[in-house]
Motif scaffolding. Sequence first.
Motif, PDB file in Angstrom:
ATOM      1  N   ILE A 120       1.597   3.490  -4.748  1.00 14.85           N
ATOM      2  CA  ILE A 120       1.020   4.313  -3.685  1.00 14.85           C
ATOM      3  C   ILE A 120       0.057   5.310  -4.323  1.00 14.85           C
ATOM      4  CG2 ILE A 120       1.517   5.853  -1.760  1.00 14.85           C
ATOM      5  CD1 ILE A 120       4.410   4.838  -1.860  1.00 14.85           C
ATOM      6  N   VAL A 121      -1.201   5.305  -3.882  1.00 16.49           N
ATOM      7  CA  VAL A 121      -2.220   6.160  -4.492  1.00 16.49           C
ATOM      8  C   VAL A 121      -2.839   7.056  -3.427  1.00 16.49           C
ATOM      9  CG1 VAL A 121      -4.252   6.221  -5.978  1.00 16.49           C
ATOM     10  CG2 VAL A 121      -2.743   4.213  -6.030  1.00 16.49           C
ATOM     11  N   ASP A 122      -2.643   8.371  -3.580  1.00 13.70           N
ATOM     12  CA  ASP A 122      -3.207   9.338  -2.628  1.00 13.70           C
ATOM     13  C   ASP A 122      -3.231  10.701  -3.302  1.00 13.70           C
ATOM     14  OD1 ASP A 122      -3.639  11.134  -0.320  1.00 13.70           O
ATOM     15  OD2 ASP A 122      -3.241   9.324   0.862  1.00 13.70           O
ATOM     16  N   ASP A 123      -4.320  11.443  -3.134  1.00 15.94           N
ATOM     17  CA  ASP A 123      -4.424  12.745  -3.788  1.00 15.94           C
ATOM     18  C   ASP A 123      -3.711  13.855  -3.032  1.00 15.94           C
ATOM     19  OD1 ASP A 123      -7.064  14.448  -2.366  1.00 15.94           O
ATOM     20  OD2 ASP A 123      -6.706  12.342  -1.874  1.00 15.94           O
ATOM     21  N   ARG A 124      -3.267  13.578  -1.808  1.00 12.90           N
ATOM     22  CA  ARG A 124      -2.617  14.598  -0.991  1.00 12.90           C
ATOM     23  C   ARG A 124      -1.097  14.402  -1.024  1.00 12.90           C
ATOM     24  NH1 ARG A 124      -6.279  17.283   2.294  1.00 12.90           N
ATOM     25  NH2 ARG A 124      -4.588  17.929   3.703  1.00 12.90           N
ATOM     26  N   PRO A 125      -0.350  15.389  -1.501  1.00 10.89           N
ATOM     27  CA  PRO A 125       1.107  15.268  -1.606  1.00 10.89           C
ATOM     28  C   PRO A 125       1.784  14.938  -0.278  1.00 10.89           C
ATOM     29  CG  PRO A 125       0.342  17.179  -2.823  1.00 10.89           C
ATOM     30  CD  PRO A 125      -0.839  16.673  -2.055  1.00 10.89           C
ATOM     31  N   GLU A 126       1.277  15.503   0.823  1.00 13.87           N
ATOM     32  CA  GLU A 126       1.911  15.246   2.114  1.00 13.87           C
ATOM     33  C   GLU A 126       1.788  13.782   2.534  1.00 13.87           C
ATOM     34  OE1 GLU A 126      -2.143  17.218   3.086  1.00 13.87           O
ATOM     35  OE2 GLU A 126      -0.603  17.260   1.516  1.00 13.87           O
ATOM     36  N   ASN A 127       0.666  13.149   2.143  1.00 11.96           N
ATOM     37  CA  ASN A 127       0.501  11.725   2.449  1.00 11.96           C
ATOM     38  C   ASN A 127       1.446  10.867   1.613  1.00 11.96           C
ATOM     39  OD1 ASN A 127      -1.502  12.331   4.291  1.00 11.96           O
ATOM     40  ND2 ASN A 127      -3.172  12.015   2.835  1.00 11.96           N
ATOM     41  N   LEU A 128       1.606  11.226   0.345  1.00 11.70           N
ATOM     42  CA  LEU A 128       2.551  10.511  -0.511  1.00 11.70           C
ATOM     43  C   LEU A 128       3.969  10.631   0.042  1.00 11.70           C
ATOM     44  CD1 LEU A 128       1.291  11.459  -4.100  1.00 11.70           C
ATOM     45  CD2 LEU A 128       1.037   9.253  -2.939  1.00 11.70           C
ATOM     46  N   LEU A 129       4.323  11.833   0.490  1.00  8.41           N
ATOM     47  CA  LEU A 129       5.661  12.046   1.042  1.00  8.41           C
ATOM     48  C   LEU A 129       5.877  11.215   2.309  1.00  8.41           C
ATOM     49  CD1 LEU A 129       6.102  15.909   0.559  1.00  8.41           C
ATOM     50  CD2 LEU A 129       7.347  14.084  -0.619  1.00  8.41           C
ATOM     51  N   ALA A 130       4.834  11.128   3.134  1.00 12.32           N
ATOM     52  CA  ALA A 130       4.942  10.342   4.367  1.00 12.32           C
ATOM     53  C   ALA A 130       5.190   8.872   4.056  1.00 12.32           C
ATOM     54  CB  ALA A 130       3.677  10.504   5.201  1.00 12.32           C
ATOM     55  N   LEU A 131       4.446   8.346   3.088  1.00 12.64           N
ATOM     56  CA  LEU A 131       4.622   6.939   2.713  1.00 12.64           C
ATOM     57  C   LEU A 131       5.974   6.718   2.055  1.00 12.64           C
ATOM     58  CD1 LEU A 131       1.025   6.281   1.373  1.00 12.64           C
ATOM     59  CD2 LEU A 131       2.074   5.174   3.353  1.00 12.64           C
ATOM     60  N   GLN A 132       6.394   7.668   1.242  1.00  9.06           N
ATOM     61  CA  GLN A 132       7.702   7.547   0.597  1.00  9.06           C
ATOM     62  C   GLN A 132       8.838   7.612   1.611  1.00  9.06           C
ATOM     63  OE1 GLN A 132       6.786  10.722  -2.372  1.00  9.06           O
ATOM     64  NE2 GLN A 132       7.646   9.298  -3.872  1.00  9.06           N
ATOM     65  N   ALA A 133       8.586   8.225   2.750  1.00  8.73           N
ATOM     66  CA  ALA A 133       9.601   8.284   3.803  1.00  8.73           C
ATOM     67  C   ALA A 133       9.660   6.988   4.604  1.00  8.73           C
ATOM     68  CB  ALA A 133       9.309   9.451   4.742  1.00  8.73           C
ATOM     69  N   VAL A 134       8.545   6.260   4.658  1.00  4.50           N
ATOM     70  CA  VAL A 134       8.462   5.047   5.465  1.00  4.50           C
ATOM     71  C   VAL A 134       8.929   3.810   4.700  1.00  4.50           C
ATOM     72  CG1 VAL A 134       6.821   3.442   6.531  1.00  4.50           C
ATOM     73  CG2 VAL A 134       6.653   5.889   6.986  1.00  4.50           C
ATOM     74  N   LEU A 135       8.589   3.711   3.423  1.00  3.34           N
ATOM     75  CA  LEU A 135       8.767   2.465   2.680  1.00  3.34           C
ATOM     76  C   LEU A 135      10.144   2.229   2.059  1.00  3.34           C
ATOM     77  CD1 LEU A 135       5.265   2.272   0.963  1.00  3.34           C
ATOM     78  CD2 LEU A 135       6.073   1.043   2.991  1.00  3.34           C
ATOM     79  N   PRO A 136      10.986   3.256   1.868  1.00  2.06           N
ATOM     80  CA  PRO A 136      12.304   2.981   1.277  1.00  2.06           C
ATOM     81  C   PRO A 136      13.135   1.955   2.034  1.00  2.06           C
ATOM     82  CG  PRO A 136      11.865   5.314   1.150  1.00  2.06           C
ATOM     83  CD  PRO A 136      10.764   4.712   1.987  1.00  2.06           C
ATOM     84  N   ALA A 137      12.865   1.770   3.318  1.00  2.00           N
ATOM     85  CA  ALA A 137      13.607   0.777   4.097  1.00  2.00           C
ATOM     86  C   ALA A 137      13.427  -0.632   3.534  1.00  2.00           C
ATOM     87  CB  ALA A 137      13.152   0.816   5.554  1.00  2.00           C
ATOM     88  N   LEU A 138      12.346  -0.853   2.775  1.00  3.41           N
ATOM     89  CA  LEU A 138      12.112  -2.158   2.163  1.00  3.41           C
ATOM     90  C   LEU A 138      12.977  -2.365   0.924  1.00  3.41           C
ATOM     91  CD1 LEU A 138       8.208  -2.355   2.403  1.00  3.41           C
ATOM     92  CD2 LEU A 138       9.909  -3.351   3.949  1.00  3.41           C
ATOM     93  N   ASP A 139      13.595  -1.295   0.416  1.00  4.49           N
ATOM     94  CA  ASP A 139      14.479  -1.354  -0.755  1.00  4.49           C
ATOM     95  C   ASP A 139      13.751  -1.905  -1.983  1.00  4.49           C
ATOM     96  OD1 ASP A 139      16.848  -0.951  -2.149  1.00  4.49           O
ATOM     97  OD2 ASP A 139      17.582  -2.972  -1.712  1.00  4.49           O
ATOM     98  N   GLN A 140      12.552  -1.409  -2.233  1.00  2.00           N
ATOM     99  CA  GLN A 140      11.793  -1.775  -3.420  1.00  2.00           C
ATOM    100  C   GLN A 140      11.527  -0.518  -4.245  1.00  2.00           C
ATOM    101  OE1 GLN A 140      11.469  -5.047  -3.860  1.00  2.00           O
ATOM    102  NE2 GLN A 140      12.321  -5.378  -1.813  1.00  2.00           N
ATOM    103  N   THR A 141      10.891  -0.678  -5.392  1.00  2.05           N
ATOM    104  CA  THR A 141      10.619   0.449  -6.281  1.00  2.05           C
ATOM    105  C   THR A 141       9.246   1.033  -5.971  1.00  2.05           C
ATOM    106  OG1 THR A 141      11.960  -0.546  -8.039  1.00  2.05           O
ATOM    107  CG2 THR A 141      10.415   1.188  -8.680  1.00  2.05           C
TER     108      THR A 141
END
Length: 224
Positions: free
Chosen positions: A12-33
């Motif tokens: 995941i590549v994004d310069d804005r921390p809030e965007n990284l956090l949003a993606l990190q909140a969405v993708l864990p359901a896939l159970d990947q790294t």
Amino acid sequence: MRAPQSKAKILIVDDRPENLLALQAVLPALDQTLVTATSGEEALKALLTDDFAVILLDVQMPGMDGFATAAHIKRRERSRDIPIIFLTAIHHGPHHAYRGYAAGAVEYASKPFDPWVLRAKVSVYVELHLKNIQLQDQAAQLRLKLQDSPGADPTEVLAELRARLAAVEEGVAAITQGLGETPTDTTNRVSVDRLEDQIRGLRRAFDALAHPGSDDATSLPPQG
């Protein structure tokens, strides 16, 4: 031989921390790294050492933007086949999207994104990545069998390998059923076709191993 890989890595590549956090909140359901980078330069460094199933790449970043980062990714042999999903909050019409596809993107999603849709898109690339690794492992096992025991009875090992290959085939078939006719689905179809070719090659190799006199006994599908 490498240990079986049960999880894929998603960059995941994004310069804005809030965007990284949003993606990190969405993708864990896939159970990947999940691996994060805050710039194009940082993403390129990560790609030097790790293999990724898919890259989620922000377009608007200071310094090296998403288009430039994608161009560097596609120039490198190690990373050029990794699918890239561009994420952007800017709507500049078709020309902007075409530029993304020209840079190597397979998807183009606008922020704010639908979490369910994004997860579904990413999951397809994760599954394709893991199935490709499984096929490479099957080919490696078959090569070792041919090299280490050229005169051995192949019945037992063939039964095990064929069972594993059948499981891979079922997974690829499930992915195929979910594909439509959009440009993105066509891109996925190319990846699935490549996997199906590898499966057919392995099946031929298994048949050849069962009949050692066949010329195909030493002809295995390429890895990767």
